[in-house]
Design a protein around this motif. Structure first.
Motif, mmCIF file in Angstrom:
data_model
loop_
_atom_site.group_PDB
_atom_site.id
_atom_site.type_symbol
_atom_site.label_atom_id
_atom_site.label_comp_id
_atom_site.label_asym_id
_atom_site.label_seq_id
_atom_site.Cartn_x
_atom_site.Cartn_y
_atom_site.Cartn_z
ATOM 1 N N ARG A 1 0.815 -1.215 0.000
ATOM 2 C CA ARG A 1 0.000 0.000 0.000
ATOM 3 C C ARG A 1 0.858 1.280 0.000
ATOM 4 N N ASP A 2 1.956 1.258 0.744
ATOM 5 C CA ASP A 2 2.789 2.458 0.844
ATOM 6 C C ASP A 2 3.337 2.872 -0.512
ATOM 7 N N GLU B 1 0.453 4.178 -2.811
ATOM 8 C CA GLU B 1 0.021 5.538 -2.466
ATOM 9 C C GLU B 1 1.062 6.571 -2.865
ATOM 10 N N LYS B 2 2.336 6.205 -2.806
ATOM 11 C CA LYS B 2 3.401 7.139 -3.168
ATOM 12 C C LYS B 2 3.300 7.571 -4.627
ATOM 13 N N GLY C 1 0.359 7.572 -6.215
ATOM 14 C CA GLY C 1 -1.011 8.031 -6.424
ATOM 15 C C GLY C 1 -2.014 6.952 -6.749
ATOM 16 N N ASN C 2 -1.720 5.704 -6.374
ATOM 17 C CA ASN C 2 -2.608 4.589 -6.687
ATOM 18 C C ASN C 2 -3.242 3.987 -5.444
ATOM 19 N N LYS C 3 -4.328 3.259 -5.674
ATOM 20 C CA LYS C 3 -4.938 2.416 -4.653
ATOM 21 C C LYS C 3 -4.648 0.960 -5.013
ATOM 22 N N THR C 4 -4.687 0.100 -4.010
ATOM 23 C CA THR C 4 -4.480 -1.320 -4.266
ATOM 24 C C THR C 4 -5.789 -1.983 -4.704
#
Length: 242
Positions: free
Chosen positions: A164-165, A168-169, A171-174
């Motif tokens: 997840r980290d 998010e870095k 700009g995405n979601k899992t």
């Protein structure tokens, strides 16, 4: 519609600490509710195949390959496909994400073409996992094109094991995201209208399934659309209240 939705599910157990008990439970639930397949780690392929034969069940057995990182050499990936094809009906292989992130597109194209050819020589359906959480839009545009032009049977959103980290870095979601499935559908009109779409990662409700199916522009047919989930029973339960 509800029955046909269950028949689109690749019922999944991929946790590293799972034992034959979990695989047996997965098999029995798959047979009971009519899911399309089980998706499992290669360690249990032979066991699952023999268990299915003893019980006379008809669902497919799917093996994950080079999972969850897509970090093996092309030669090792081809060898794995040949070995797993003794017991698996279908193969879900992770795209070579490190090559994608390096911008080595010729090598990406060579690898994906080679693994698709290897699977098809074995007579197997192959799905390429593009791990959407790890790629930018520009990378998706090129990776989706390569997968679609490779002759792969399906393009698949996610492993369900993304960090997840990192996602998010950039700009995405899992997990399975509607905007990515829409992009798959859009690009497939240009590059490969017949390719199937498999959504996987974080799918727990009937409404999620309906939204992703709509975004895919596919019919509820297991040759065109699949749902990879370890939460089949949650989806079935949410159907009852929809």
């Amino acid at each position: 519609m509800e029955t046909s939705i269950v028949n689109l599910i690749d019922n999944t157990y991929l946790r590293p600490y799972g034992s034959v008990r979990e695989i047996e439970a997965l098999i029995e639930d798959t047979a009971k509710y009519g899911a399309y397949s089980i998706t499992i780690n290669p360690l249990f392929l032979r066991y699952a195949r023999e268990y299915r034969a003893r019980k006379g069940y008809k669902f497919k057995v799917v093996a994950v390959v080079d999972f969850p990182f897509g970090a093996g050499t092309t030669e090792a990936r081809i060898d794995a496909i040949k070995r797993y094809s003794q017991y698996a009906d279908e193969l879900d292989i992770v795209a070579p994400i490190g090559l994608v992130k390096s911008g080595l597109w010729d090598e990406v194209e060579h690898d994906i073409g080679a693994v698709v050819d290897a699977a098809h020589r074995e007579g197997k359906v192959i799905k390429i996992i593009v791990e959407d959480a790890y790629t930018t839009r520009e990378e998706k545009l090129e990776l989706y094109r390569i997968v679609m032009q490779s002759g792969a049977d399906f393009i698949k959103t996610s492993t369900g094991f993304e960090e997840r980290d990192y996602a998010e870095k950039i700009g995405n979601k899992t997990g399975a995201q509607i905007e990515n499935v829409r992009l798959m559908a859009e690009l497939s009109r240009r590059y490969n209208p017949g390719i199937g779409i498999k959504v996987a990662g974080g799918i727990r409700t009937y409404q999620q399934v309906l939204d992703l199916l709509r975004a895919s522009e596919r019919r509820p047919d297991p040759t065109q659309f699949r749902i990879g989930t370890s939460h089949m029973l949650s989806i079935i339960e949410s159907m009852k209240s929809s």
